[in-house]
Design an enzyme around this catalytic site. Sequence first.
Site, PDB file in Angstrom:
ATOM      1  N   ARG A  78      31.631  19.863  63.523  1.00  0.00           N
ATOM      2  CA  ARG A  78      32.491  21.057  63.481  1.00  0.00           C
ATOM      3  C   ARG A  78      33.480  20.913  62.329  1.00  0.00           C
ATOM      4  NH1 ARG A  78      36.738  20.704  66.453  1.00  0.00           N
ATOM      5  NH2 ARG A  78      35.664  20.027  68.333  1.00  0.00           N
ATOM      6  N   TYR A 101      36.091  48.576  56.743  1.00  0.00           N
ATOM      7  CA  TYR A 101      34.977  48.446  57.677  1.00  0.00           C
ATOM      8  C   TYR A 101      35.525  48.679  59.095  1.00  0.00           C
ATOM      9  CZ  TYR A 101      31.628  46.046  60.681  1.00  0.00           C
ATOM     10  OH  TYR A 101      30.753  45.723  61.689  1.00  0.00           O
TER      11      TYR A 101
END
Length: 379
Positions: free
Chosen positions: A46, A98
């Site tokens: 990660r 958007y």
Amino acid sequence: MGFATNAIHAGQPPDPSTGAIITPIYQTSTYVQDALGQHKGFEYARTQNPTRLSLERNLAALEGGQAAHCFASGMSAIDTVMKLLKAGDHVIVSENTYGGTYRLFERVWRDFGLDFTYVDTTEAIHVESALRDETKMVFLETPTNPIMAVADLEGIGQLTQAHGIRLVVDNTFMSSYFLRPIEWGADLVVHSTTKYLNGHSDSVGGVIVSTRPEDAERIGFLQNAVGAILSPFDSWLVLRGTKTLAARMRQHDENGRQVANFLADHPKIQKVYYPGLAQHPQHERAQRLFSGFGGMIAFETGSLAAARAVLDNVRLCALAESLGGVETLISHPATMTHASVPAAQRARLGITDGLVRISVGIEDVEDIIADLDAALQRA
Ligand code: P1T
């Protein structure tokens, strides 16, 4: 080095363990350490992954930034940018973005105490008028999705620098090839890598490119702490995508100009939104800021029935959300990408029921035009 050379080489030396010219997909969750506290710079996937790191270095070079961090989607990249702020902070946003960005701000971040004001970013004066003591960020999209309004990046960049406010630019539509907002004063650049950077409609991802070491450090911290990372395979796909970014963008631009001209001359079309057309209200600015106009076009058919007829009758152009892939996509912003924007606001911005958006691909342009022509005849 030039842009195309960087796109192919930056961040990607041959693999140190084998010499593989292509950065491998490091599909691993962890890394074995030589001894306690001794490792090769990679501890847990990660936190660090060599495939993602190559992509991040590549994208930082293409945008001219200091560092880049990749995320699981464009939305998670934008979400992370908002985590640089604190409850009570105020953000000035382009009035047209958007729909998912608007939804994230209004339906998620507002609940955590951020305040947003939406303004017309084609004039810096509108941003200046919206400034408050609590304003900590200006977030703009340029050209805007789907109306293709071109922000006054020069004016807004000077304004944010003078006031010590972060300027964030969503550069998804132009890609790093046609526009590098950092050159005009942006502090952070975000992309949905899902679009032109990947370019092949086979991955969802996002990136934040930063210019200040303290932002890069905090974004790296958040990337690890929150964990919305781009996977090794998706990182590899985007790395493969950026190798052809320059060549693809040139063709998107060439095809985009021809399709826009065809649409502008078509008797059934009332208005065409494309910064490359001389009649676009910010055409001159677009010529100055962008090195091309790209492949995104919106056009007004006059009614939902006419829009539906075009969308139902295309054969080559695919009716789908998204953009920036090699294949031509066509969509209906009012019911698809911008459905989460309130109807009154959509109407004010020009996102009518008759508006159609096209992401012009890199097929033979005569085939795209013939497909649109046939669909418009049936409309
Ligand atoms: O879809 P995602 O990778 O999460 O990216 C979100 C996003 C961010 N910024 C801009 C300018 C975008 O256009 C998008 C996603 N847009 C579409 C899916 C679309 O069809 O417009």
